[in-house]
Design a protein around this motif. Structure first.
Motif, PDB file in Angstrom:
ATOM      1  N   CYS A 189      -5.662  16.025 -77.353  1.00 40.49           N
ATOM      2  CA  CYS A 189      -6.463  16.437 -76.186  1.00 40.49           C
ATOM      3  C   CYS A 189      -7.743  17.168 -76.583  1.00 40.49           C
ATOM      4  O   CYS A 189      -8.225  18.042 -75.859  1.00 40.49           O
ATOM      5  CB  CYS A 189      -5.639  17.287 -75.216  1.00 40.49           C
ATOM      6  SG  CYS A 189      -4.204  16.431 -74.563  1.00 40.49           S
ATOM      7  N   ASP A 200     -12.087  13.298 -75.223  1.00 40.47           N
ATOM      8  CA  ASP A 200     -11.854  12.549 -73.994  1.00 40.47           C
ATOM      9  C   ASP A 200     -11.364  11.148 -74.361  1.00 40.47           C
ATOM     10  O   ASP A 200     -11.999  10.454 -75.163  1.00 40.47           O
ATOM     11  CB  ASP A 200     -13.152  12.453 -73.190  1.00 40.47           C
ATOM     12  CG  ASP A 200     -12.978  11.600 -71.961  1.00 40.47           C
ATOM     13  OD1 ASP A 200     -12.266  12.037 -71.043  1.00 40.47           O
ATOM     14  OD2 ASP A 200     -13.536  10.481 -71.940  1.00 40.47           O
ATOM     15  N   TYR A 228     -13.989   8.277 -73.942  1.00 33.14           N
ATOM     16  CA  TYR A 228     -15.026   8.345 -74.974  1.00 33.14           C
ATOM     17  C   TYR A 228     -14.443   7.975 -76.333  1.00 33.14           C
ATOM     18  O   TYR A 228     -15.051   7.231 -77.105  1.00 33.14           O
ATOM     19  CB  TYR A 228     -15.642   9.748 -74.989  1.00 33.14           C
ATOM     20  CG  TYR A 228     -16.736   9.914 -76.012  1.00 33.14           C
ATOM     21  CD1 TYR A 228     -17.927   9.204 -75.906  1.00 33.14           C
ATOM     22  CD2 TYR A 228     -16.583  10.782 -77.083  1.00 33.14           C
ATOM     23  CE1 TYR A 228     -18.934   9.350 -76.849  1.00 33.14           C
ATOM     24  CE2 TYR A 228     -17.581  10.936 -78.022  1.00 33.14           C
ATOM     25  CZ  TYR A 228     -18.754  10.215 -77.905  1.00 33.14           C
ATOM     26  OH  TYR A 228     -19.742  10.361 -78.844  1.00 33.14           O
ATOM     27  N   GLN A 249      -9.341   6.550 -63.364  1.00 29.97           N
ATOM     28  CA  GLN A 249      -9.674   7.240 -64.611  1.00 29.97           C
ATOM     29  C   GLN A 249      -8.470   7.934 -65.245  1.00 29.97           C
ATOM     30  O   GLN A 249      -8.308   7.874 -66.457  1.00 29.97           O
ATOM     31  CB  GLN A 249     -10.801   8.251 -64.372  1.00 29.97           C
ATOM     32  CG  GLN A 249     -12.143   7.608 -64.109  1.00 29.97           C
ATOM     33  CD  GLN A 249     -12.707   6.915 -65.340  1.00 29.97           C
ATOM     34  OE1 GLN A 249     -12.657   7.439 -66.432  1.00 29.97           O
ATOM     35  NE2 GLN A 249     -13.234   5.731 -65.147  1.00 29.97           N
ATOM     36  N   ARG A 287      -7.002   7.163 -68.892  1.00 29.52           N
ATOM     37  CA  ARG A 287      -6.901   8.234 -69.900  1.00 29.52           C
ATOM     38  C   ARG A 287      -5.474   8.311 -70.458  1.00 29.52           C
ATOM     39  O   ARG A 287      -5.276   8.426 -71.669  1.00 29.52           O
ATOM     40  CB  ARG A 287      -7.303   9.578 -69.310  1.00 29.52           C
ATOM     41  CG  ARG A 287      -8.779   9.776 -69.191  1.00 29.52           C
ATOM     42  CD  ARG A 287      -9.101  11.136 -68.562  1.00 29.52           C
ATOM     43  NE  ARG A 287     -10.484  11.489 -68.714  1.00 29.52           N
ATOM     44  CZ  ARG A 287     -11.496  10.887 -68.123  1.00 29.52           C
ATOM     45  NH1 ARG A 287     -11.274   9.863 -67.330  1.00 29.52           N
ATOM     46  NH2 ARG A 287     -12.731  11.270 -68.316  1.00 29.52           N
TER      47      ARG A 287
END
Length: 174
Positions: A100, A103, A106, A145, A149
């Motif tokens: 963590c 991101d 990214y 999102q 993630r």
């Protein structure tokens, strides 16, 4: 970041400097690589000069970066060394995603663009590549999102587990 990762990222940036002008790493990125390398205890005489450049001094970054590359004996850039650097970076980015500290969206794009694409899309990185590509697809509905993630984090965790198993397995003379 440790010294191996820092040197791998420097090696990758050195290779990217030979690309078309719009694809070359920015001066700001080269300075950041210098800062990262210093904090990772990499030693080269010009490294503090590169890392210490103020924004107005960025035009000197490429020249200082070239000196750092030379001082670290990273030249000539062999394809094997560059491939190892890209694998090292992919593992590090995946670890940063899982911890963590990066991101996931990214991080997936970094792994896709900076490692997998340059390594000719190896099977071990394909799940991350698929997710990164899915993020770039034009669609009418914005992607969920958080789901993406979570999925990237899960895939990165799987890559690290597979990669650790793969690297620790006996080679049986291969």
């Amino acid at each position: 970041m440790d010294a191996v990762v820092a040197i791998s990222l420097i090696r990758m940036a050195a290779a990217d400097l030979a690309m078309e002008p719009w694809q070359r790493p920015s001066a700001a990125y080269l300075v950041q690589l210098g800062l990262d390398a210093l904090t990772a205890d990499v030693e080269a005489p010009s490294l503090p000069l590169l890392a210490g450049l103020a924004h107005g001094e960025y035009p000197q970054a490429r020249e200082l970066f070239a000196l750092v590359v030379e001082e670290l004996s990273l030249l000539p850039l062999s394809s094997d060394d560059l491939a190892k650097a890209r694998w090292t970076a992919a593992r590090w980015w995946a670890g940063q995603i899982v911890a963590c500290r990066l991101d996931p969206v990214y991080g997936a794009k970094l792994i896709y663009e900076q490692a997998a694409a340059e390594l000719d899309y190896p099977d071990l990185l394909q799940p991350i590549v698929d997710l990164a590509r899915a993020l770039d697809l034009p669609n009418d509905q914005p992607p969920d999102q958080q789901h993406i993630r979570d999925r990237v984090t899960s895939v990165a965790r799987g890559f690290l587990a597979t990669e650790t198993h793969y690297r620790s397995a006996p080679t049986h003379g291969f």
